[in-house]
Design an enzyme around this catalytic site. Sequence first.
Site, short mmCIF file in Angstrom:
data_model
loop_
_atom_site.label_atom_id
_atom_site.label_comp_id
_atom_site.label_asym_id
_atom_site.label_seq_id
_atom_site.Cartn_x
_atom_site.Cartn_y
_atom_site.Cartn_z
N GLU A 56 0.76 -1.23 -0.17
CA GLU A 56 0.10 0.20 -0.18
C GLU A 56 0.88 1.35 0.11
OE1 GLU A 56 -2.31 -2.80 2.86
OE2 GLU A 56 -0.16 -2.33 2.55
N CYS A 79 -2.56 -3.67 6.98
CA CYS A 79 -1.63 -3.73 8.86
C CYS A 79 -2.68 -2.07 9.58
CB CYS A 79 -0.59 -4.24 8.47
SG CYS A 79 0.45 -2.75 8.05
N ALA A 166 15.83 -45.59 -7.35
CA ALA A 166 16.94 -45.32 -7.33
C ALA A 166 16.87 -47.28 -8.13
CB ALA A 166 17.84 -45.02 -6.10
N THR A 200 20.27 -39.33 3.22
CA THR A 200 21.16 -38.86 1.90
C THR A 200 22.32 -38.01 1.67
OG1 THR A 200 18.78 -38.53 1.10
CG2 THR A 200 19.57 -36.73 0.07
N GLY A 301 15.27 -39.29 1.06
CA GLY A 301 15.32 -40.99 0.44
C GLY A 301 13.76 -41.67 1.30
#
Length: 369
Positions: A56, A79, A166, A200, A301
């Site tokens: 604004e 706000c 995988a 991972t 994973g």
Amino acid sequence: MISPQDQALMAQALRLAEQGRYSTSPNPMVGCIIASNDGRVLSQGYHQVAGQAHAEINALNNATADVRAATAYVTLEPCAHSGRTGPCTQALIDAGIARVVIAMQDPNPLVAGRGIEQLRGAGITVELMSNAIAAEQLNRGFIKRMSHGLPWLTIKTAASLDGGTALHNGESKWITSEAARLDVQYLRAKQDVLMTGIGTVLADDPNLNVRLTSEQLKTDGPLPQPLRVVLDSELRTPATAKVLDEQGAYLIYTAKDETAYADFQPGRVIQAAVDDSGLSIEWILHDLAAREINSVMLEAGPKLVASAIASGLADELVLYLAPTLLGQGTRGISTLGPLDTLAQRQDLTITDSRSVGKDLRITALLNNT
């Protein structure tokens, strides 16, 4: 009463708000259009950077014509409190705005209707649009954090047509195409946090960063890297891991006490609560929300993916499906346990499906969302 003209101008404000996608967090994205009664756009602005002027204020500052008696279209309730910037409601009042159309009420308890009340108290006509789906979608992470004290959690994964992530020997680079991997970078850029597990980290040593330029993202200024988060109950993350070495910040959640933290930067290792499945996903997400994190994307994973789904706190799944078959013995998307009846299945609602290179990207909401 909301007119078709109001609808069109609000749609324009929503598109404007999206320009702050990579720079406003932890604040919401907000756009503002100021228009005359006949629909002429007099000025516009959007919230560009957290801590700087709100939409604004930018719209008012950008005005080159008289905005008195005009209508302001704002994608989120203005706000009414002073934070790092002053209240937007008072700025609209002082500018002589006659009418404010708002896409949705702000879920922030500091606002939550107070902005509307203050504007109406000053004699400004305020109208709240009845269908706020687009506005809610724009700031779903902010809304969830303000409403539930949790960030929006997206699970990102990739698989072959026969469900493998995988080969039987662990080889996984690369199942999907280069186009799909580039698309993931754009997904990452929208996140506050990129999260993975120690499995991972040890297997793939990922960078877990955004490898795009501001020009590619069509945004001004430097792109902040998402916070990288590793779930590592036994604190096995090597000091040489790329997630610790890349530009940007990291956090490691562990079950170990503080005596094991000496090899890491101060304040970067957090002792998390544990539950039956290991580190508590719920506790970690609440902790991240307390750090003003709106969005988390999990790239991990099958075990951690299963834990996230089983927790009931995951909101969305993004699956890249490659037109290939990996054969028997492959690792699946998750290790969710066997079900005895179809009634126990995890249902999802597909919200988007599109081709990305030779692959298919499917986006779906989990049924708890």
